[in-house]
Design an enzyme around this catalytic site. Structure first.
Site, PDB file in Angstrom:
ATOM      1  N   HIS A 124       1.227  -1.618   0.162  1.00 18.57           N
ATOM      2  CA  HIS A 124      -0.148  -0.184   0.102  1.00 18.57           C
ATOM      3  C   HIS A 124       0.570   1.172  -0.010  1.00 18.57           C
ATOM      4  O   HIS A 124       2.659   1.102   0.789  1.00 18.57           O
ATOM      5  CB  HIS A 124      -0.807  -0.107   1.476  1.00 18.57           C
ATOM      6  CG  HIS A 124      -2.178   0.897   1.661  1.00 18.57           C
ATOM      7  ND1 HIS A 124      -1.902   2.242   1.034  1.00 18.57           N
ATOM      8  CD2 HIS A 124      -3.324   1.451   0.951  1.00 18.57           C
ATOM      9  CE1 HIS A 124      -3.106   3.365   0.736  1.00 18.57           C
ATOM     10  NE2 HIS A 124      -3.661   2.099   0.561  1.00 18.57           N
ATOM     11  N   GLU A 194      -4.024   2.265  -7.176  1.00 16.98           N
ATOM     12  CA  GLU A 194      -4.763   3.499  -6.374  1.00 16.98           C
ATOM     13  C   GLU A 194      -3.460   4.574  -6.386  1.00 16.98           C
ATOM     14  O   GLU A 194      -1.903   4.136  -5.887  1.00 16.98           O
ATOM     15  CB  GLU A 194      -3.987   2.663  -4.740  1.00 16.98           C
ATOM     16  CG  GLU A 194      -5.257   1.403  -4.477  1.00 16.98           C
ATOM     17  CD  GLU A 194      -6.055   1.359  -3.058  1.00 16.98           C
ATOM     18  OE1 GLU A 194      -6.075   1.650  -2.597  1.00 16.98           O
ATOM     19  OE2 GLU A 194      -4.279   1.542  -2.306  1.00 16.98           O
TER      20      GLU A 194
END
Ligand code: 13P
Length: 279
Positions: A124, A194
């Site tokens: 992430h 993302e």
């Protein structure tokens, strides 16, 4: 017209939509109870009513994969609910790349597996910002696959690279590093695109850009030997924009931050996905 046909073609092929949440560092164990006590009865009510009256096919519901990545401290309670409602799976937000040893503060794939958490987010951008490198991410993916676990690999460019039109270059580098020397079990890896500038900002990526970038990611994954690459979108997804992302025909679902903290909003995105698949 061509575009419409193309999207329709993709949709017919679509086997699954991933509706995935990432709670990040939010919710105390007590909040887990109130979240699922709202989500599960409403989810069941929706499914029971809509499948009974024929609005939604049961086969459609089976194509929805619902996964929520919770803090480690919340896993015990979250798992109780996931055991009761099998349509919901619990994932980790990160994992270490060794199974045991002197690694203070870390949690291993084997530990997660021992409590039936079989999926973890890796890479992430919020962890990359804390110093996680492509090499570490690659090791974590290999460690998860060795334990027959599933991986949600996050990739995404920052605002500066986006402005300079470096997006694809950045993503290629992140994919090359993360997927280095991974030869089998590729079907256990889902990629989440993302864009960093869209995370938690309310400024979601335009549908056209998301479509173009995700097509590119899939083409890179195919070059690496993925036969049916799965790529979801994350970054300010909410119940207002989720259907439009699915309508691009290339996006296999979502990794949802802020909107996954609210059980009603999360359920709305689930329902939008069900309606989209059911059409
Ligand atoms: P938001 O949905 O809050 O933008 O967060 C996205 C994200 O980082 C999910 O991993």
């Amino acid at each position: 017209m061509k575009e419409e046909q193309e999207n329709k073609g993709n949709k017919e092929k679509q086997e699954k939509i991933y509706v995935m949440g990432n709670w990040k560092m939010n919710k105390l164990p007590g909040d887990v109870l109130s979240f699922f006590d709202k989500l599960i009865p409403n989810l069941r009510k929706y499914i029971n009513e809509k499948t009974k009256n024929g609005d939604i096919k049961l086969s459609t519901i089976k194509k929805l994969e619902t996964i929520i990545a919770v803090p480690y401290i919340d896993m015990f309670y979250a798992n109780l609910y996931a055991n009761e409602e099998k349509r919901i799976k619990i994932a980790a937000q990160d994992v270490f790349y060794k199974n045991e040893g002197s690694y203070t503060g870390e949690i291993s794939p084997m530990m997660l597996k021992s409590i039936d958490v079989n999926t973890s987010i890796v890479g992430h951008s919020e962890r990359r910002a804390m110093g996680e490198t492509g090499d570490i991410i690659n090791k974590k993916i290999k460690a998860l696959l060795d334990e027959n676990m599933k991986v949600i690999l996050c990739i995404g460019e920052n605002a500066e690279d986006f402005k300079k039109e470096n997006t694809k270059k950045v993503l290629k580098k992140e994919l090359d590093e993360a997927l280095k020397d991974i030869s089998d079990k590729k079907e256990d890896i889902i990629v989440a695109y993302e864009p960093i500038w869209a995370i938690g900002t309310g400024e979601s990526c335009s549908y056209d850009i998301a479509k173009d970038v995700i097509k590119y990611i899939k083409s890179e994954m195919i070059k690496k030997g993925f036969s049916d690459p799965k790529v979801v979108y994350g970054g300010s997804v909410n119940s207002e924009n989720s259907t439009s992302y699915l309508e691009t025909g290339v996006i296999d679902g979502f990794l949802i931050g802020t909107s996954s903290l609210n059980p009603n909003e999360f359920l709305k995105i689930y329902i939008n996905s069900a309606k989209f698949l059911n059409k």
